[in-house]
Design an enzyme around this catalytic site. Structure first.
Site, PDB file in Angstrom:
ATOM      1  N   GLY A  54      15.095  91.514  13.903  1.00  0.00           N
ATOM      2  CA  GLY A  54      13.836  91.197  13.253  1.00  0.00           C
ATOM      3  C   GLY A  54      12.654  91.627  14.095  1.00  0.00           C
ATOM      4  O   GLY A  54      12.804  92.252  15.152  1.00  0.00           O
ATOM      5  N   GLY A  55      11.477  91.270  13.625  1.00  0.00           N
ATOM      6  CA  GLY A  55      10.264  91.671  14.319  1.00  0.00           C
ATOM      7  C   GLY A  55      10.109  91.050  15.687  1.00  0.00           C
ATOM      8  O   GLY A  55       9.555  91.665  16.602  1.00  0.00           O
TER       9      GLY A  55
ATOM     10  N   LYS B 178      18.778  83.600  18.054  1.00  0.00           N
ATOM     11  CA  LYS B 178      17.798  84.671  18.122  1.00  0.00           C
ATOM     12  C   LYS B 178      17.311  84.836  19.548  1.00  0.00           C
ATOM     13  O   LYS B 178      16.823  83.898  20.170  1.00  0.00           O
ATOM     14  CB  LYS B 178      16.611  84.395  17.205  1.00  0.00           C
ATOM     15  CG  LYS B 178      15.518  85.472  17.301  1.00  0.00           C
ATOM     16  CD  LYS B 178      14.412  85.273  16.271  1.00  0.00           C
ATOM     17  CE  LYS B 178      14.833  85.804  14.924  1.00  0.00           C
ATOM     18  NZ  LYS B 178      13.716  85.839  13.954  1.00  0.00           N
TER      19      LYS B 178
ATOM     20  N   ASP C 276       2.378  70.631  25.408  1.00  0.00           N
ATOM     21  CA  ASP C 276       2.034  70.589  26.830  1.00  0.00           C
ATOM     22  C   ASP C 276       1.967  71.989  27.425  1.00  0.00           C
ATOM     23  O   ASP C 276       2.516  72.265  28.491  1.00  0.00           O
ATOM     24  CB  ASP C 276       3.050  69.731  27.600  1.00  0.00           C
ATOM     25  CG  ASP C 276       2.523  69.322  28.979  1.00  0.00           C
ATOM     26  OD1 ASP C 276       1.320  69.489  29.233  1.00  0.00           O
ATOM     27  OD2 ASP C 276       3.325  68.830  29.798  1.00  0.00           O
TER      28      ASP C 276
END
Length: 580
Positions: free
Chosen positions: A352-353, A371, A399
């Site tokens: 994917g991108g 991923k 945070d």
């Protein structure tokens, strides 16, 4: 030796039988033969020792049944027969021993009922009969036996209703009724047993809810209610059990969120809340449970990140089968690397991108789609953008600060410490306790406790500005936030930032930027100024920030050394037109 009153032959490596002639010692008061290798039956002639106060025969190899003649020893205050091989029924004549303070029959092969009048005299303190095959009800006289100090009846087949058969015991220190067939509910009156340090009633058929009055047992060290049919929630009052070291409420029907007060157990070492229907997030207060060594939260409906402490980091898959817990990253990552052979291309199932997707089957059979993000130079903006826009539900870090941006051996930046991270619930207003670092947190999170993706955008702006300046921006944050609002800055020190040269705000330890670097600095400062907008709705998204930072051709900048800060805050003026 018929005048003998005291006979102590314990721990003397004695073997063989107890002679029947021992019944001739009719003046005997104390008979201690424990921790030997004595075998055979207990001679019925002991029933002749009517002056006997203490009969201690535990930890031997005695077999056969308990002689009914022991029921004649009505002066007996201490009877210890535990850890032998005694079998058969407990004779009904034992009901005559109304002076007993210590009555211990544990670890034998006894069957049938316990003596129902065992506490008729009202002086019984220690009553132990665990690890037998006893059936029937809890002795009736226990209900009003306020002298009780220690009761252990676990691992039998006792029946009865605990809320009806047991009462209030002001001196009770230890109660274990686990592994029986008891029914009923946990009585709220048990909260008045103020000296109780251990309460264990696991593996029974107890129903109802956990009464809030349990929280009154301030000295409780161990609470085990596992494997019952308890319903409802975990009462927040249990947070008052400050000395608790073991809490096991697993394998019940509990349905609720975990109250944050559970995190007050600073002394807790073992926690098991698995196999219930608990939902929601694990409270942030769990981060401070530093004494925790063992934890199991599996098989619930929990979601969100696991607390960042040693026990949760080392809990090997003891968070499985939940709705959406973010697992143990130090263990999990290593398992995924091993399963994919360091992300070998043969495991890649899609690109994917933002990164490539790999199929990972762990050693325990669990299958994951993982991923791995592409290592893009903008390694922080893209990471946060992915959390906000490519995860469902979105993840907010809460945070983002300089202490949580770590560099690897190639000086590539990585976002770290997801201990305060939260999943955004689309059906909720997402109010939360404060979690973050002062000086980096967005105003709506620090003051209104409202969490959204734009909180991370604000913190990202602070960190980026800190990198450019080489120090924390301090009042400059207030200046930038208020410059976008309808009110002008009231702080004179903040207002003075507007006329300050941009080059003077940058880290003076570095040479002044030139040409394309100068153009990139101007672009970044304009962008992060928008990230620090006081209104969350007016800030850009992290996706927009990431895309803007990915631009490879920023506008050129002339006379960089003359640019003042206020020129960068007019969003209607482009860099090209402002700095020809």
């Amino acid at each position: 030796m018929r005048s003998l009153t005291d006979l102590y032959l314990s721990e003397a490596n004695l073997s063989g039988l107890i002679p029947a002639s021992i019944g001739n010692l009719k003046n005997l008061i104390y008979l201690h033969l424990f921790s030997n290798a004595l075998s055979g039956f207990i001679p019925s002639s002991i029933g002749n020792l009517t002056n006997l106060i203490e009969l201690v025969l535990d930890r031997n190899k005695l077999a056969g049944s308990i002689p009914r003649e022991l029921g004649k020893l009505q002066s007996l205050g201490d009877l210890r027969l535990f850890s032998n091989s005694l079998s058969g029924f407990i004779p009904a004549e034992m009901n005559n021993l109304t002076s007993l303070k210590h009555f211990e029959l544990s670890d034998n092969y006894l069957i049938g009922h316990l003596p129902q009048q065992v506490c008729l005299g009202g002086v019984l303190e220690h009553f132990k009969a665990e690890n037998n095959y006893l059936t029937g009800p809890i002795p009736k006289t226990l209900k009003n036996c306020t002298s009780l100090y220690r009761v252990r009846l676990e691992r039998n087949q006792l029946t009865g209703n605990v809320s009806e058969d047991l009462g209030i015991y002001p001196n009770l220190n230890y109660l274990d009724l686990s592994d029986n067939k008891l029914t009923g509910e946990i009585s709220s009156k048990w909260g008045q047993c103020h000296k109780l340090t251990s309460l264990r009633i696991s593996n029974n058929n107890i129903t109802g809810s956990i009464p809030p009055q349990i929280g009154l047992l301030s000295g409780l060290v161990s609470l085990n209610l596992a494997a019952n049919k308890l319903s409802g929630g975990i009462p927040f009052e249990v947070g008052g059990l400050s000395f608790l070291q073991v809490l096991d409420i697993s394998h019940n029907l509990l349905t609720s969120k975990i109250p944050e007060q559970v995190g007050n157990f600073k002394s807790l070492e073992k926690l098991n809340i698995s196999n219930n229907m608990l939902f929601g997030f694990i409270p942030s207060t769990f981060h401070d449970m530093l004494s925790l060594t063992s934890v199991d939260v599996s098989c619930n409906q929990l979601e969100g990140p696991l607390p960042d402490n040693k026990a949760f980091r080392e809990a090997s898959f003891l968070f499985r089968n939940n709705k959406g817990l973010c697992g143990n990253i130090k263990v999990m990552y290593e398992s995924i690397v091993e399963a994919t052979e360091e992300f070998d291309s043969k495991y890649c199932i899609g690109v994917g991108g933002y990164g490539s997707v790999y199929k990972a089957q762990l050693s325990n059979g669990q299958m994951f789609a993982v991923k791995k993000l592409h290592p893009l130079p903008e390694g922080i903006a893209n990471a946060v953008s992915y959390m906000h826009h490519d995860c469902s539900p979105p993840i907010v870090h809460r945070d983002i600060s300089s202490k949580n941006i770590l560099l690897d051996s190639d000086y590539e930046a990585h976002v770290a410490d997801f201990g305060a991270a939260r999943l955004l619930n689309p059906d909720s207003s997402n109010w939360t306790q404060f979690g973050g670092t002062l000086g980096y947190s967005a105003p709506e999170l620090a003051y209104a406790m409202q969490v959204n993706e734009k909180c991370d955008v604000f913190s990202f702006g602070v960190v980026t500005l800190e990198i450019l300046m080489g120090r924390h921006p301090g009042d400059l944050i207030y200046f930038l936030s208020s410059s976008f609002s309808s009110l002008s800055p009231s702080c004179s020190s903040s207002a003075s930032f507007g006329n300050l040269l941009l080059k003077d705000l940058l880290d003076q330890r570095l040479p002044s930027p030139r040409k394309r670097t100068a153009a990139a600095v101007v672009t970044v400062v304009k962008l992060i100024s928008q990230c620090l907008h006081a209104s969350p709705q007016s800030r850009p998204t992290m996706q927009q920030v990431s895309q803007e930072l990915s631009t490879r051709n920023p506008p050129s900048v002339m006379q960089f050394h003359t640019i003042i800060f206020s020129q960068l805050l007019d969003s209607s003026i482009s860099a090209d037109s402002a700095f020809p």
